[in-house]
Scaffold this motif. Structure first.
Motif, PDB file in Angstrom:
ATOM      1  N   HIS A  89       0.786  -1.235   0.000  1.00  0.00           N
ATOM      2  CA  HIS A  89       0.000   0.000   0.000  1.00  0.00           C
ATOM      3  C   HIS A  89       0.818   1.285   0.000  1.00  0.00           C
ATOM      4  O   HIS A  89       0.512   2.232   0.723  1.00  0.00           O
ATOM      5  CB  HIS A  89      -0.970  -0.025   1.183  1.00  0.00           C
ATOM      6  N   GLN A  90       1.835   1.354  -0.847  1.00  0.00           N
ATOM      7  CA  GLN A  90       2.610   2.589  -0.992  1.00  0.00           C
ATOM      8  C   GLN A  90       1.710   3.746  -1.438  1.00  0.00           C
ATOM      9  O   GLN A  90       1.872   4.872  -0.975  1.00  0.00           O
ATOM     10  CB  GLN A  90       3.756   2.409  -1.988  1.00  0.00           C
ATOM     11  N   GLN A  91       0.755   3.470  -2.318  1.00  0.00           N
ATOM     12  CA  GLN A  91      -0.111   4.550  -2.821  1.00  0.00           C
ATOM     13  C   GLN A  91      -0.901   5.203  -1.698  1.00  0.00           C
ATOM     14  O   GLN A  91      -1.058   6.423  -1.671  1.00  0.00           O
ATOM     15  CB  GLN A  91      -1.065   4.022  -3.906  1.00  0.00           C
ATOM     16  N   LEU A  92      -1.395   4.416  -0.761  1.00  0.00           N
ATOM     17  CA  LEU A  92      -2.142   4.987   0.354  1.00  0.00           C
ATOM     18  C   LEU A  92      -1.236   5.882   1.209  1.00  0.00           C
ATOM     19  O   LEU A  92      -1.655   6.960   1.637  1.00  0.00           O
ATOM     20  CB  LEU A  92      -2.786   3.895   1.210  1.00  0.00           C
ATOM     21  N   ILE A  93      -0.005   5.463   1.429  1.00  0.00           N
ATOM     22  CA  ILE A  93       0.933   6.310   2.170  1.00  0.00           C
ATOM     23  C   ILE A  93       1.172   7.611   1.414  1.00  0.00           C
ATOM     24  O   ILE A  93       1.177   8.695   2.015  1.00  0.00           O
ATOM     25  CB  ILE A  93       2.254   5.561   2.443  1.00  0.00           C
ATOM     26  N   ASP A  94       1.333   7.531   0.107  1.00  0.00           N
ATOM     27  CA  ASP A  94       1.501   8.744  -0.703  1.00  0.00           C
ATOM     28  C   ASP A  94       0.269   9.646  -0.607  1.00  0.00           C
ATOM     29  O   ASP A  94       0.391  10.872  -0.527  1.00  0.00           O
ATOM     30  CB  ASP A  94       1.760   8.386  -2.169  1.00  0.00           C
ATOM     31  N   ASP A  95      -0.909   9.039  -0.611  1.00  0.00           N
ATOM     32  CA  ASP A  95      -2.154   9.812  -0.486  1.00  0.00           C
ATOM     33  C   ASP A  95      -2.255  10.471   0.887  1.00  0.00           C
ATOM     34  O   ASP A  95      -2.696  11.624   0.999  1.00  0.00           O
ATOM     35  CB  ASP A  95      -3.372   8.916  -0.730  1.00  0.00           C
ATOM     36  N   ILE A  96      -1.863   9.751   1.927  1.00  0.00           N
ATOM     37  CA  ILE A  96      -1.864  10.317   3.285  1.00  0.00           C
ATOM     38  C   ILE A  96      -0.889  11.490   3.352  1.00  0.00           C
ATOM     39  O   ILE A  96      -1.201  12.536   3.931  1.00  0.00           O
ATOM     40  CB  ILE A  96      -1.512   9.227   4.326  1.00  0.00           C
ATOM     41  N   LYS A  97       0.273  11.316   2.743  1.00  0.00           N
ATOM     42  CA  LYS A  97       1.272  12.385   2.739  1.00  0.00           C
ATOM     43  C   LYS A  97       0.704  13.631   2.058  1.00  0.00           C
ATOM     44  O   LYS A  97       0.822  14.744   2.598  1.00  0.00           O
ATOM     45  CB  LYS A  97       2.523  11.901   1.998  1.00  0.00           C
TER      46      LYS A  97
END
Length: 113
Positions: A89-97
Motif C-alpha cells: 500500500h505505498q499509494q495509500l501512504i503517498d495519499d496520506i502524505k
C-alpha cells in the motif's frame, strides 16, 4: 478553508483552547510530519506494527482538528497494518502524505487569515 478540515470543529477547538491553540497546532504539524516519515519507514521495512502505531497516532490527532479525510485514510492504513498488508500500500501512504500537506496548508492559511 477547504474540504480538508471541518471548519466548525476547527473553530470550536480554537475557541476552547484559546491561547493554547497555537501550541497545539505547532505540535500537530511537527508530529504529523514525523508520523508520515514513520509510515514510509514502516513501509520500507515491512514493519506493520510501526505503520499501525504511526497511522493510529496521526488518526487521533487529525480527528481532533476536524481533518476528516486524513482521519479516514489513517484508519484505512491502520486496518491494513493490522492485517499485515502494509507492503502492498505505498499509494495509500503517498495519499496520506499529500492529504497531510493539504491539511497543514489549510491550517496555516486559517492562522494567517
Amino acid at each position: 478553508m477547504s474540504e480538508h478540515i471541518n471548519q466548525e470543529q476547527f473553530q470550536e477547538l480554537k475557541d476552547l483552547l484559546e491561547d493554547d491553540f497555537i501550541d497545539l497546532i505547532n505540535t500537530y504539524v511537527a508530529d504529523s510530519e514525523k508520523r508520515i516519515i514513520e509510515m514510509q519507514t514502516a513501509f520500507d521495512n515491512e514493519d506493520n506494527r510501526m505503520g499501525f502505531e504511526s497511522a493510529h497516532s496521526l488518526k487521533g490527532a487529525s480527528s481532533n482538528l476536524g481533518a476528516t479525510n486524513l482521519t479516514e485514510m489513517c484508519y484505512q492504513l491502520q486496518e491494513i497494518c493490522r492485517e499485515g498488508q502494509l507492503h502492498k500500500h505505498q499509494q495509500l501512504i503517498d495519499d496520506i502524505k499529500a492529504e497531510s500537506q493539504a491539511v497543514n496548508a489549510d491550517i496555516q492559511a486559517q492562522l494567517d487569515a
